[in-house]
Write an enzyme that holds these catalytic residues in place. Structure first.
Site, PDB file in Angstrom:
ATOM      1  N   CYS B 134       0.889  -1.159   0.000  1.00 47.90           N
ATOM      2  CA  CYS B 134       0.000   0.000   0.000  1.00 47.90           C
ATOM      3  C   CYS B 134       0.923   1.204   0.000  1.00 47.90           C
ATOM      4  O   CYS B 134       1.512   1.542   1.025  1.00 47.90           O
ATOM      5  CB  CYS B 134      -0.906   0.017   1.220  1.00 47.90           C
ATOM      6  SG  CYS B 134      -1.884   1.541   1.334  1.00 47.90           S
ATOM      7  N   CYS B 137      -0.756   4.375   2.172  1.00 46.70           N
ATOM      8  CA  CYS B 137      -0.918   4.324   3.634  1.00 46.70           C
ATOM      9  C   CYS B 137      -0.482   2.957   4.140  1.00 46.70           C
ATOM     10  O   CYS B 137       0.714   2.650   4.094  1.00 46.70           O
ATOM     11  CB  CYS B 137      -2.312   4.730   4.073  1.00 46.70           C
ATOM     12  SG  CYS B 137      -3.693   3.934   3.223  1.00 46.70           S
ATOM     13  N   SER B 138      -1.421   2.130   4.606  1.00 53.00           N
ATOM     14  CA  SER B 138      -1.003   0.864   5.203  1.00 53.00           C
ATOM     15  C   SER B 138      -2.067  -0.216   5.022  1.00 53.00           C
ATOM     16  O   SER B 138      -2.208  -1.096   5.858  1.00 53.00           O
ATOM     17  CB  SER B 138      -0.722   1.067   6.700  1.00 53.00           C
ATOM     18  OG  SER B 138      -1.844   1.667   7.334  1.00 53.00           O
ATOM     19  N   CYS B 139      -2.857  -0.129   3.943  1.00 59.93           N
ATOM     20  CA  CYS B 139      -3.948  -1.077   3.707  1.00 59.93           C
ATOM     21  C   CYS B 139      -3.405  -2.508   3.659  1.00 59.93           C
ATOM     22  O   CYS B 139      -2.399  -2.780   3.002  1.00 59.93           O
ATOM     23  CB  CYS B 139      -4.657  -0.742   2.405  1.00 59.93           C
ATOM     24  SG  CYS B 139      -5.403   0.904   2.451  1.00 59.93           S
TER      25      CYS B 139
END
Lengths: 219, 235
Positions: B134, B137-139
């Site tokens: 991702c 962000c941090s998906c």
């Protein structure tokens, strides 16, 4: 927003540092911040897209310096105050304003499994025509909004192919700003690595990006 | 000239030390954990204060917070994903359903919800290697892998996985032949990806649970292969 969070393709960020037997949370406070963000969202004052944008708005130098959950803490403070759950004065004193009524939390411990199961339903069962077809060549639009967008910079102006149509989803770009869901088709678009990065990339490699109708134009 | 050169060296030494401290501060905590938890750091105090405010205002139930944290510390993690992978390896019908509709298939095993609402499984083969990132962000596919490790959320991984996936994989100890096609999946929407790794050779006689025990989190992100069982050892 062309922020530092949009990192795809940046260089010199160092080697990937791994940790053996990493705990889920390294410090107790990390789990509390993470959980408060989720439980707090049950008030309907913010959504996941707004939360992401709150993290993106952290000044770039701080964004790079802060740990992951420090960023969550900054975003949570921004959201609870900015969206009216808590006043600045309350935040500073750590106490509810005198005479303020106590609310009832929307999620109790027994409601946690249902909260997890509900997930984040963002697919919409509405009839919206797809602007692009599977197999079609498309170009990432050359747009540079100062607001939230899920179209990464590296895909803008680049040509790819629609591999899948996932159906109609709310558009994160507007949902993050509480400006409506703008439901539209979401696709998997395949970009050849060489289209994105030039001849230095391996000839058959590719990057798949999920993009909405608003991010694309015919190529 | 000598003095200024010495000055310069002393200064760059100090700068290097500062850089080292900074770098160290960002490193994952290891043996120093205990010292750290005795002296609450600034964020710990701020979070404590924020939590007591939200609880006092009736905005958040602390027991719900406990339950949420406990669930992701002990119940929802990569062992879920490993069960999905092992099932796909032993049951070709399930594998077909998994690749066609990941969300429905993981629901058969009781998984789903947050971070798995729209799950797409992607299959690694001798000619195609998938890797998930991702960049924005941090998906991460919480429903099958739990919460992501620090490296997955790091600037180093997020920036390089799309432009230099083979270099990143090399750091993870995986050197892919030139003729293998690398597909990087950037999680820019609410779709989440689960890599279905190749079943290692020498596992023909293993039972489903034994296979699941072989499957690693990293293999399901696509930064590693599932290692073959050690000769003579149990799975």
């Amino acid at each position: 927003m062309n922020g530092v969070h949009d990192m795809g393709g940046m260089q010199d960020m160092g080697a990937v540092q791994r940790e053996k037997n990493e705990p889920v949370f390294h410090q107790r406070w990390e789990g509390r911040v993470w959980g408060m963000m989720w439980l707090g969202s049950a008030w309907g004052k913010w959504n996941l897209d707004a939360m992401r944008h709150a993290i993106e708005r952290i000044p770039p130098a701080d964004y790079l310096r802060m740990s992951y959950y420090e960023k969550w803490l900054a975003a949570l403070v921004d959201l609870v105050t900015g969206r009216g759950l808590v006043t600045r004065a309350e935040l500073e004193s750590g106490k509810p304003a005198a005479g303020s009524a106590k609310a009832t939390p929307p999620v109790k411990a027994e409601g946690v499994p249902a909260l997890i199961a509900r997930g984040n339903p963002v697919k919409r069962d509405v009839a919206v025509a797809a602007r692009f077809q599977v197999g079609q060549r498309v170009r990432g639009r050359n747009i540079n909004p100062t607001t939230h967008t899920r179209l990464p910079r590296y895909a803008r102006g680049k040509i790819g192919t629609v591999e899948r149509d996932h159906g109609v989803f709310l558009l994160a770009d507007s949902n993050a700003h509480f400006q409506g869901e703008k439901p539209q088709h979401l696709y998997s678009v395949r970009f050849a690595a060489r289209e994105l990065w030039g001849q230095q990339a391996a000839p058959h490699d590719s990057v798949y990006v999920n993009l909405w109708d608003d991010h694309l134009e015919p190529a | 000239m000598k003095t200024s050169r010495r000055d310069f060296i002393a200064k760059s030494g100090a700068a290097a030390a500062a850089m080292h401290d900074l770098a160290h501060a960002q490193e994952p905590h290891q043996e120093h954990d205990h010292e750290h938890s005795l002296v609450p750091s600034d964020p710990a105090l701020r979070v404590k204060s924020l939590e007591s405010l939200l609880v006092e205002k009736g905005l958040v139930d602390p027991a719900a917070l406990d339950a949420l944290v406990d669930t992701y510390e002990h119940k929802i993690g990569p062992r879920n994903g490993a069960q999905v992978v092992a099932r796909a390896w032993v049951d070709s019908g399930f594998k077909k359903r998994l690749l066609a509709d990941g969300t429905a298939a993981i629901a058969e095993l009781g998984f789903g919800g947050r971070g798995g609402d729209y799950l797409q499984a992607v299959e690694n083969t001798p000619t195609v290697h998938n890797i998930v990132v991702c960049t924005l962000c941090s998906c991460y596919p919480w429903a099958v892998l739990g919460l992501p490790p620090i490296w997955y959320k790091s600037a180093a991984y997020r920036s390089r996985a799309v432009i230099d996936p083979r270099g990143v994989l090399r750091e993870f100890g995986l050197e892919l032949p030139k003729d293998v096609e690398v597909r990087v999946h950037d999680s820019t929407a609410e779709l989440r990806y689960l890599v279905l790794p190749e079943r290692p050779a020498g596992t023909e006689k293993l039972k489903e649970e034994e296979l699941a025990a072989l499957v690693t989190r990293d293999a399901m992100i696509g930064v590693a292969k599932v290692p073959a069982p050690k000769p003579g050892g149990r799975a």
